[in-house]
Enzyme design. Structure first.
Site, PDB file in Angstrom:
ATOM      1  N   GLY A   9     -10.241  10.657 -17.044  1.00 25.72           N
ATOM      2  CA  GLY A   9     -11.635  10.798 -17.453  1.00 25.72           C
ATOM      3  C   GLY A   9     -12.509   9.819 -16.669  1.00 25.72           C
ATOM      4  N   GLU A  44       6.111   5.906  13.079  1.00 24.37           N
ATOM      5  CA  GLU A  44       4.757   5.738  12.540  1.00 24.37           C
ATOM      6  C   GLU A  44       4.529   6.741  11.392  1.00 24.37           C
ATOM      7  OE1 GLU A  44       1.584   5.779  15.396  1.00 24.37           O
ATOM      8  OE2 GLU A  44       0.047   5.703  13.839  1.00 24.37           O
TER       9      GLU A  44
END
Ligand SMILES: Cc1cc2nc3c(=O)[nH]c(=O)nc-3n(C[C@H](O)[C@H](O)[C@H](O)COP(=O)(O)OP(=O)(O)OC[C@H]3O[C@@H](n4cnc5c(N)ncnc54)[C@H](O)[C@@H]3O)c2cc1C
Length: 379
Positions: A339, A242
Site C-alpha cells: 500500500g 558481469e
C-alpha cells in the site's frame, strides 16, 4: 550451492553482513542524497579484505574462489547496498588479471585489493550502447603512444575510480567493425581525460555514473591491455561474469523484497484480519515465492557451472533476462502489497523498487539477451 559452502564461507558471510550493517547501511541515505560514496569507503572495504578476494596472494589478494564474491554480491543485494564493489572486484579487475602483462598486474592488482585504486569500465557512448562494435572513440598511434579522442557515458564508479578500462577503436576501416576494438588502461589525471558530474538517475543513487571525455589524451602503448584489436573478444568473454554478477544481485534483491513483504502482510491488518489472510494476496505471495524459488535453483546451477569453469552462455543469457525481469515483477507486486508505505522513501522497498529497474538494462538489455538466445537456439 550448499554443498560448496564450508564453515569458512559461512563465517565470511556473517562478517561481511556485520560490516555492511555497521559501516555502510547507516550512511546509505546520506550517500544516496549526495549521489556519491565517499572515496575513503573503498579503503575501508579494502582494509577488511572485501575487494577482489580472488586475486592471487602474490598480488596481495586472498586467492580464494569466486564463491566469496557470490557471497558478497548476495549480501550487498540483501542489504540494499548499491556501491559498485562487484563492478570493481568481479567485472573490471578480472580483465587485468586475465589479459594484463606481468608488469600491469604487479602495478595495479595490489592497489585494487587495498582500494587505493578503484576501477571503472568505459564502453557505452552517447550514440551507442548495445551495439558495442559501433563505438567511435578512437585511439590513434603516434610514436610510442596512443592519442585518444571520444566520449563515454553512464560510467559506473566513474567519479571515484582511479583507473578506467577504455574500449576504443584502434582500427576504423576494418570489416566487421568489432575487429578494430582494443582495451586501454587510462589513469585519472591523464592530460586530455576529463570527467563530467555525477548524473542524476532513478535508482542506485549512491553508485555514481558520469561521462568521460577524451580530447587528444595521450597514453603510452604499454597501457594496452592484451593484444591490439582483440578487445571485442575480451569484452564478450568477460561479459559472462558481469551478467552473472547482475543475475546474483537481482535474485538476492527479489528474495529480500519478498521477505520484507511476507513480514509486512502478516502484521498489517485491514477489515479485521492480516492482509496476508486475503486469498488474493496469498496467491500473489505464493506466485512470487514460486518464481523466486525457480530463480534460486537456476542461479545456483549457473554459478556452480561457472565455478567449475564451464560457464553456460545460453543459460547466463536466459537468466540475465528472466531473473532481472522477475525481480521487477516482484518489486511491482511487493509495492502493491505494501500500500502507501511502500511508496514512501523512508521505507526500504521504495529504494529497491527503483534499484532493480536498471537490472534489465545494464550488462546487456533483456532484448539483447533474446537476440543472443535466438542465435543460440538456431532461429
Ligand atoms: C545505471 C547504469 C550504469 C551503467 N554503467 C555502465 C558502465 O559502467 N560502463 C558502460 O560502458 N556502460 C554502462 N551503462 C550503459 C549500459 O550498458 C547501456 O545503457 C546498455 O548497454 C544499453 O545501451 P543504450 O543505453 O545505448 O541503449 P540502446 O542500445 O540504444 O537500446 C535502446 C533500446 O533498444 C533496444 N535494442 C537495441 N538493439 C536491439 C536489437 N538488436 N533488437 C531489439 N532491441 C534492441 C534495447 O534493448 C533497448 O530497449 C550503464 C547504464 C546504466 C543505466
Amino acid at each position: 550451492m550448499d554443498a560448496i559452502y564450508t564453515d569458512e564461507h559461512h563465517i565470511f558471510r556473517k562478517t561481511f553482513r556485520r560490516f555492511l550493517m555497521e559501516e555502510i547501511v547507516p550512511f546509505m541515505n546520506e550517500w544516496e542524497e549526495g549521489a556519491l560514496v565517499p572515496n575513503e569507503i573503498w579503503r575501508k572495504f579494502g582494509d577488511y579484505g572485501f575487494l577482489c578476494p580472488w586475486v592471487d596472494e602474490k598480488y596481495g589478494g586472498l586467492g580464494v574462489g569466486f564463491e566469496y564474491s557470490v557471497i558478497m554480491i548476495e549480501e550487498l543485494g540483501k542489504a540494499g547496498v548499491d556501491i559498485a564493489v562487484p563492478l570493481h572486484s568481479d567485472v573490471v579487475s578480472p580483465y587485468i588479471a586475465k589479459y594484463g602483462c606481468e608488469e600491469q598486474k604487479q602495478k595495479w592488482l595490489p592497489k585494487c585489493v587495498t582500494g587505493e585504486v578503484t576501477l571503472s569500465i568505459a564502453m557505452t557512448e552517447p550514440n551507442t550502447g548495445s551495439d558495442v562494435a559501433s563505438i567511435t572513440t578512437v585511439a590513434r598511434k603516434e610514436g610510442q603512444d596512443y592519442i585518444i579522442n571520444g566520449q563515454k557515458v553512464y560510467i559506473s564508479n566513474g567519479i571515484n575510480s582511479k583507473l578506467t578500462l577504455l574500449a576504443c577503436k584502434t582500427l576504423t576501416n576494418v570489416s566487421p567493425p568489432h575487429k578494430g576494438i582494443s582495451l586501454l588502461l587510462v589513469e585519472e589525471g591523464t592530460k586530455g581525460f576529463t570527467k563530467g558530474k555525477s548524473m542524476k538517475k532513478l535508482g542506485r543513487k549512491a553508485s555514481e555514473v558520469c561521462e568521460y571525455y577524451f580530447h587528444d589524451c595521450r597514453v603510452p602503448m604499454s597501457n594496452l591491455l592484451g593484444e591490439e584489436n582483440k578487445g571485442f573478444t575480451y569484452l564478450m568473454s568477460n561479459l559472462q561474469q558481469e551478467r552473472l554478477v547482475q543475475i546474483i544481485r537481482s535474485q538476492a534483491e527479489a528474495e529480500a523484497m519478498l521477505d520484507m513483504t511476507m513480514e509486512y502482510t502478516k502484521n498489517r491488518t485491514a477489515f479485521g484480519q492480516s492482509i496476508s489472510k486475503f486469498q488474493h494476496n496469498q496467491f500473489k505471495l505464493v506466485e512470487m515465492a514460486t518464481e523466486i524459488e525457480l530463480g534460486r535453483v537456476f542461479v545456483d546451477e549457473i554459478v556452480d557451472s561457472h565455478l567449475k569453469g564451464n560457464t553456460n552462455e545460453k543459460r547466463v543469457a536466459m537468466a540475465k533476462w528472466w531473473i532481472t525481469e522477475m525481480a521487477n515483477r516482484v518489486a511491482y507486486h511487493c509495492m502493491q502489497l505494501h500500500g502507501g508505505i511502500g511508496y514512501m522513501e523512508e521505507y526500504p522497498l521504495a529504494r529497491r523498487f527503483r534499484n532493480v529497474r536498471m537490472d534489465t538494462i545494464a550488462a546487456g538489455t533483456t532484448e539483447i539477451m533474446k537476440v543472443i538466445l535466438s542465435k543460440k537456439l538456431g532461429l
